[in-house]
Design a protein around this motif. Structure first.
Motif, mmCIF file in Angstrom:
data_model
loop_
_atom_site.group_PDB
_atom_site.id
_atom_site.type_symbol
_atom_site.label_atom_id
_atom_site.label_comp_id
_atom_site.label_asym_id
_atom_site.label_seq_id
_atom_site.Cartn_x
_atom_site.Cartn_y
_atom_site.Cartn_z
ATOM 1 N N CYS A 123 3.149 0.347 1.604
ATOM 2 C CA CYS A 123 2.637 0.662 0.265
ATOM 3 C C CYS A 123 3.540 0.076 -0.813
ATOM 4 O O CYS A 123 3.071 -0.404 -1.846
ATOM 5 C CB CYS A 123 2.548 2.179 0.062
ATOM 6 N N LEU A 134 -7.391 7.441 -1.590
ATOM 7 C CA LEU A 134 -7.166 7.078 -0.188
ATOM 8 C C LEU A 134 -8.319 7.566 0.690
ATOM 9 O O LEU A 134 -8.785 6.846 1.576
ATOM 10 C CB LEU A 134 -5.837 7.657 0.302
ATOM 11 N N MET A 180 -6.763 -2.184 0.793
ATOM 12 C CA MET A 180 -6.591 -0.736 0.812
ATOM 13 C C MET A 180 -7.485 -0.048 1.833
ATOM 14 O O MET A 180 -7.094 0.959 2.429
ATOM 15 C CB MET A 180 -6.839 -0.159 -0.578
#
Length: 214
Positions: free
Chosen positions: A48, A78, A91
């Motif tokens: 990240c 998320l 992502m």
């Protein structure tokens, strides 16, 4: 709770915490129930930090800053990447294998970091008016009504509204365009799609510039 409080104190003593003028209560609400100490390690191992920065202050204008962001908002994003409610080529893959504990810890770590000080972008009457007052004639709510004074974000009625003040201009404008085009559609009740569709391209540019300097 005692362990979490100790973990937060230890992390804040070892690196830059959130803004000193924030109360302990505000910081606790922002960080949530995750473990920021564990989140620091997980966010590094899950890469990240490569994009969002070691302390959540990314240098790439296309990548959002997460420092000082509400953990609840980060967790929701998320989850949305996992379910496909929000899509991103990188992502969506990174979020795929994260469990609930990992997400809470990563979010807590970034939420506990201090946002980088921004240089005010300068006054823009149109942008400031939209941010503070909105435009009732076009059914555009004031940005501040959800995102709070100075774009600091807030939690209201069990909904976490993200901090947007000081975010990268390029990221802000890119997301507003995505909302407008319907390429992103994961805001509560579709409110961001409705508002963005009512904004002109010039207003999106002005707002992005104004908000990035808050």
């Amino acid at each position: 709770m005692r362990f979490l409080a100790f973990s937060m104190l230890a992390l804040m003593a070892s690196s830059k915490p959130v803004a000193a003028d924030d109360s302990t209560e505000i910081i606790a609400r922002r960080v949530g129930g995750g473990n920021p100490v564990a989140g620091k390690d997980i966010s590094e191992s899950e890469r990240c930090q490569e994009c969002h920065g070691e302390d959540g202050n990314s240098d790439d204008g296309r990548v959002p800053r997460h420092a000082g962001q509400y953990a609840g908002y980060l967790i929701k994003q998320l989850r949305d990447f996992q379910t496909g409610a929000r899509k991103h080529p990188i992502m969506s893959v990174i979020a795929e294998d994260l469990n609930e504990v990992d997400m809470a810890d990563i979010a807590a770590y970034f939420a506990s970091r201090k946002p980088r000080q921004r240089t005010p972008a300068g006054g823009n009457a149109v942008a400031r008016n939209l941010f503070v007052s909105g435009d009732k004639a076009r059914d555009i709510e004031a940005c501040a009504s959800c995102h709070g004074e100075g774009g600091k974000g807030k939690i209201a009625d069990s909904v976490t509204y993200p901090a947007i003040g000081g975010q990268h201009k390029a990221y802000l404008s890119g997301q507003l365009v995505n909302w407008k085009l319907g390429e992103r559609a994961n805001s509560p009740g579709g409110v961001m799609n409705r508002i963005a569709k009512a904004l002109t391209d010039d207003e999106i540019e002005a707002l992005s510039n104004y908000i990035s300097g808050l």
